[in-house]
Write a protein that holds these residues in place. Structure first.
Motif, mmCIF file in Angstrom:
data_model
loop_
_atom_site.group_PDB
_atom_site.id
_atom_site.type_symbol
_atom_site.label_atom_id
_atom_site.label_comp_id
_atom_site.label_asym_id
_atom_site.label_seq_id
_atom_site.Cartn_x
_atom_site.Cartn_y
_atom_site.Cartn_z
ATOM 1 N N ASN A 4 -3.970 -2.919 0.264
ATOM 2 C CA ASN A 4 -5.136 -3.431 0.959
ATOM 3 C C ASN A 4 -5.037 -3.009 2.426
ATOM 4 O OD1 ASN A 4 -7.123 -4.935 2.272
ATOM 5 N ND2 ASN A 4 -6.994 -6.569 0.769
ATOM 6 N N TYR A 5 -5.574 -1.835 2.715
ATOM 7 C CA TYR A 5 -5.460 -1.266 4.057
ATOM 8 C C TYR A 5 -6.202 -2.104 5.097
ATOM 9 C CZ TYR A 5 -3.898 2.769 1.386
ATOM 10 O OH TYR A 5 -3.226 3.587 0.526
ATOM 11 N N ASN A 78 3.596 -14.492 3.201
ATOM 12 C CA ASN A 78 2.754 -13.452 3.792
ATOM 13 C C ASN A 78 3.559 -12.454 4.617
ATOM 14 O OD1 ASN A 78 0.519 -14.473 2.546
ATOM 15 N ND2 ASN A 78 -0.294 -15.481 4.360
ATOM 16 N N CYS A 79 4.621 -12.912 5.266
ATOM 17 C CA CYS A 79 5.491 -11.993 6.005
ATOM 18 C C CYS A 79 6.160 -11.020 5.040
ATOM 19 C CB CYS A 79 6.541 -12.762 6.808
ATOM 20 S SG CYS A 79 5.851 -13.658 8.221
ATOM 21 N N ASN A 80 6.594 -11.524 3.893
ATOM 22 C CA ASN A 80 7.209 -10.664 2.885
ATOM 23 C C ASN A 80 6.205 -9.664 2.318
ATOM 24 O OD1 ASN A 80 9.709 -11.859 3.200
ATOM 25 N ND2 ASN A 80 9.455 -13.242 1.461
ATOM 26 N N LYS A 81 4.963 -10.112 2.110
ATOM 27 C CA LYS A 81 3.916 -9.204 1.619
ATOM 28 C C LYS A 81 3.672 -8.078 2.617
ATOM 29 C CE LYS A 81 1.244 -12.451 -1.182
ATOM 30 N NZ LYS A 81 -0.052 -13.161 -1.285
ATOM 31 N N LEU A 82 3.670 -8.413 3.909
ATOM 32 C CA LEU A 82 3.459 -7.398 4.939
ATOM 33 C C LEU A 82 4.618 -6.402 4.952
ATOM 34 C CD1 LEU A 82 1.711 -6.377 7.304
ATOM 35 C CD2 LEU A 82 3.080 -7.847 8.793
ATOM 36 N N THR A 83 5.826 -6.917 4.821
ATOM 37 C CA THR A 83 7.005 -6.042 4.780
ATOM 38 C C THR A 83 6.942 -5.119 3.569
ATOM 39 O OG1 THR A 83 8.316 -7.726 5.898
ATOM 40 C CG2 THR A 83 9.533 -6.030 4.707
ATOM 41 N N LEU A 84 6.587 -5.662 2.422
ATOM 42 C CA LEU A 84 6.471 -4.864 1.203
ATOM 43 C C LEU A 84 5.371 -3.814 1.337
ATOM 44 C CD1 LEU A 84 7.525 -4.428 -1.644
ATOM 45 C CD2 LEU A 84 5.919 -6.173 -2.432
ATOM 46 N N PHE A 85 4.250 -4.200 1.938
ATOM 47 C CA PHE A 85 3.164 -3.243 2.172
ATOM 48 C C PHE A 85 3.665 -2.075 3.014
ATOM 49 C CE2 PHE A 85 -0.123 -1.640 5.055
ATOM 50 C CZ PHE A 85 -1.064 -1.181 4.143
ATOM 51 N N MET A 86 4.366 -2.385 4.098
ATOM 52 C CA MET A 86 4.869 -1.330 4.985
ATOM 53 C C MET A 86 5.874 -0.442 4.257
ATOM 54 S SD MET A 86 4.411 -0.102 7.894
ATOM 55 C CE MET A 86 5.176 1.087 8.953
ATOM 56 N N ASN A 88 5.999 0.175 1.029
ATOM 57 C CA ASN A 88 5.249 1.000 0.082
ATOM 58 C C ASN A 88 4.451 2.076 0.792
ATOM 59 O OD1 ASN A 88 5.930 -0.024 -2.508
ATOM 60 N ND2 ASN A 88 4.725 -1.848 -2.063
ATOM 61 N N LEU A 89 3.997 1.773 1.979
ATOM 62 C CA LEU A 89 3.202 2.721 2.749
ATOM 63 C C LEU A 89 4.024 3.955 3.131
ATOM 64 C CD1 LEU A 89 0.328 2.870 4.011
ATOM 65 C CD2 LEU A 89 1.315 1.913 6.084
ATOM 66 N N VAL A 90 5.289 3.765 3.452
ATOM 67 C CA VAL A 90 6.121 4.875 3.935
ATOM 68 C C VAL A 90 7.055 5.434 2.864
ATOM 69 C CG1 VAL A 90 5.998 4.063 6.316
ATOM 70 C CG2 VAL A 90 7.905 3.340 4.869
ATOM 71 N N THR A 91 6.920 4.971 1.626
ATOM 72 C CA THR A 91 7.787 5.416 0.546
ATOM 73 C C THR A 91 6.953 6.119 -0.519
ATOM 74 O OG1 THR A 91 9.216 3.516 0.922
ATOM 75 C CG2 THR A 91 9.467 4.647 -1.178
ATOM 76 N N GLU A 92 7.385 7.289 -0.918
ATOM 77 C CA GLU A 92 6.688 7.997 -1.990
ATOM 78 C C GLU A 92 7.020 7.334 -3.322
ATOM 79 O OE1 GLU A 92 6.269 12.372 -4.074
ATOM 80 O OE2 GLU A 92 7.463 12.178 -2.262
#
Length: 107
Positions: A4-5, A78-86, A88-92
């Motif tokens: 969810n960008y 929500n902090c964990n969700k943000l960390t996971l998003f980041m 996933n964003l930088v990992t292929e």
């Protein structure tokens, strides 16, 4: 995981302020009263309230009222969700947006 960008961009905008990052760091040690948080800064209580409102509106912190005082804590979920998003964003990964060859316009 669905990326969810738009939602996460709002959160990143909220934490792009150094004072808010410091507040998150302070709250990583546990719940704090607004008066305790204010001791770490050279700004007024209304300014602190503004920062707390921004962090609360994006879901990174929670507030509880006790008498005249507000107590703040991190919303760990929500902090964990943000960390996971980041992460996933930088990992292929196999779900990476660039792995959808139907969107490729290069020849």
């Amino acid at each position: 995981m669905r990326m969810n960008y738009e939602e996460n961009a709002k959160i990143f905008k909220a934490v792009s302020d150094q004072s808010r990052l410091k507040i998150i760091d302070i709250l990583s040690c546990g719940e704090r009263c607004a008066c305790d948080i204010l001791e770490y800064f050279d700004f007024t209580q209304p300014t602190l309230s503004h920062h707390m409102r921004v962090l609360s509106n994006c879901g990174l912190i929670e507030v509880r009222k006790e008498g005249l005082w507000n107590y703040y804590r991190l919303n760990i979920n929500n902090c964990n969700k943000l960390t996971l998003f980041m992460m996933n964003l930088v990992t292929e990964t196999k779900d990476c947006i660039c792995n959808d060859k139907s969107k490729c316009t290069c020849k």
